[in-house]
Design an enzyme around this catalytic site. Structure first.
Site, short mmCIF file in Angstrom:
data_model
loop_
_atom_site.label_atom_id
_atom_site.label_comp_id
_atom_site.label_asym_id
_atom_site.label_seq_id
_atom_site.Cartn_x
_atom_site.Cartn_y
_atom_site.Cartn_z
N LEU A 33 -65.59 4.96 28.10
CA LEU A 33 -64.19 4.72 28.31
C LEU A 33 -63.45 3.46 27.80
CD1 LEU A 33 -64.26 5.60 32.37
CD2 LEU A 33 -63.94 7.16 30.34
N HIS A 37 -58.20 5.32 28.03
CA HIS A 37 -58.69 6.25 29.46
C HIS A 37 -58.05 5.42 30.59
CE1 HIS A 37 -62.21 7.46 26.60
NE2 HIS A 37 -61.78 8.53 27.26
N LYS A 152 -53.19 11.69 22.11
CA LYS A 152 -53.87 11.39 20.73
C LYS A 152 -54.62 12.80 20.34
CE LYS A 152 -58.02 8.98 20.25
NZ LYS A 152 -58.79 10.15 19.51
#
Ligand code: PAF
Length: 285
Positions: A33, A37, A152
């Site tokens: 992460l 995130h 993304k």
């Protein structure tokens, strides 16, 4: 924060939450992460009674064994971050817990309506079947009110929106969240961990060229802009474009003008495959 590793425990937990009329937000992740995130988890925590984050490196979406093996894993660091962000539950199953042997062996079938025939889908056959397979399983298990995905992976988000419609996950709202970038402009990605400092400096040119293409596009056609982006990125030593396509933001089909357009790029920086995208301001913005 509670770490759950079995489907049975997850099912029990979800049942109890539903009985208490709690709203559930889900952030599906493959771990490793980063701040991208974290932005999804923060939003999930703020918009739901309970935030569930799945951390599962999904083997069925990798079509390259080496990529799967090299995918960064660090559940302790991930759990620490998620706890500090206020997630209530982390679901971190093993592949054996998640899938039967048959599910692992067979390609999951889904009608993508053409969304998988372009860009990432063309380059990584079977990849999105694995994504839909795991996300649909997570949706059934967690029964979230809202599920959060980063822009993304724009094609993934478009496919998940379609999946939600086609598979009638009518009670789940899909929330697309903007790309988070380093101050340099580099889009945050778990794969950035595999870049050396020098490669990171090189990779910054991807977002630079995409940004500059906004001005170029004002006086040039879609296809000229595509060619210009490819040429400009390839001119940077150490970068090699796999594809750059300017497509419709919903159908992902080629466009002839910029009015509802997004440009999606995949670039190799050394051995690391990076993706990024940029929305062109059009008449609908
Ligand atoms: O975007 C990802 O990290 C993965 O594709 C997802 C959505 C968690 C499914 O494994």
């Amino acid at each position: 924060m509670q770490i759950i590793t079995t489907k049975e425990e997850l099912c029990r937990t979800v049942r109890a939450l539903k009985e208490q009329n709690k709203t559930i937000g889900l952030v599906p992740t493959m771990g490793a992460l980063h701040e991208g995130h974290a932005s999804l988890v923060r939003r999930c925590v703020s918009e739901n009674d309970v935030a569930v984050v799945s951390v599962f490196v999904n083997p069925t979406q990798f079509n390259n064994k080496e990529d799967l093996e090299k995918y960064p894993r660090n559940i302790n660091r991930d759990a620490e971050l998620l706890s500090s962000l206020g997630a209530a539950f982390v679901f971190a199953p093993t592949p054996e817990e998640m899938y039967s042997a048959e599910e692992m062996a067979e390609r999951f079938a889904f009608d993508f309506g053409g969304l998988d025939e372009v860009m990432e889908g063309k380059m990584r056959p079977g990849h999105f079947n694995g994504v839909v397979q795991v996300v649909s399983k997570l949706f059934r298990m967690v029964q979230p009110d809202k599920a959060y995905f980063g822009e993304k992976d724009y094609q993934q988000l478009a496919i998940i929106r379609r999946m939600t419609k086609v598979m009638h996950f009518d009670d789940i709202k899909i929330i697309g969240c903007p790309i988070v970038r380093e101050a340099s402009g580099l889009a945050l990605s778990s794969r950035n961990e595999r870049l050396s400092e020098a490669e990171k400096q090189t990779a910054v040119n991807i977002s630079r060229v995409l940004r500059e293409s906004l001005s170029y596009a004002k006086t040039h056609s879609v296809s000229d802009t595509e060619q210009w982006v490819i040429k400009s990125i390839n001119a940077v030593s150490g970068l090699e474009v796999e594809y750059y396509e300017i497509v419709d933001r919903t159908t992902l089909m080629p466009v002839s003008d910029f009015s509802h357009a997004i440009g999606c790029v995949t670039v190799y920086c050394g051995p690391v495959r990076l993706i990024d995208n940029i929305k062109y301001p059009g008449t609908c913005d």
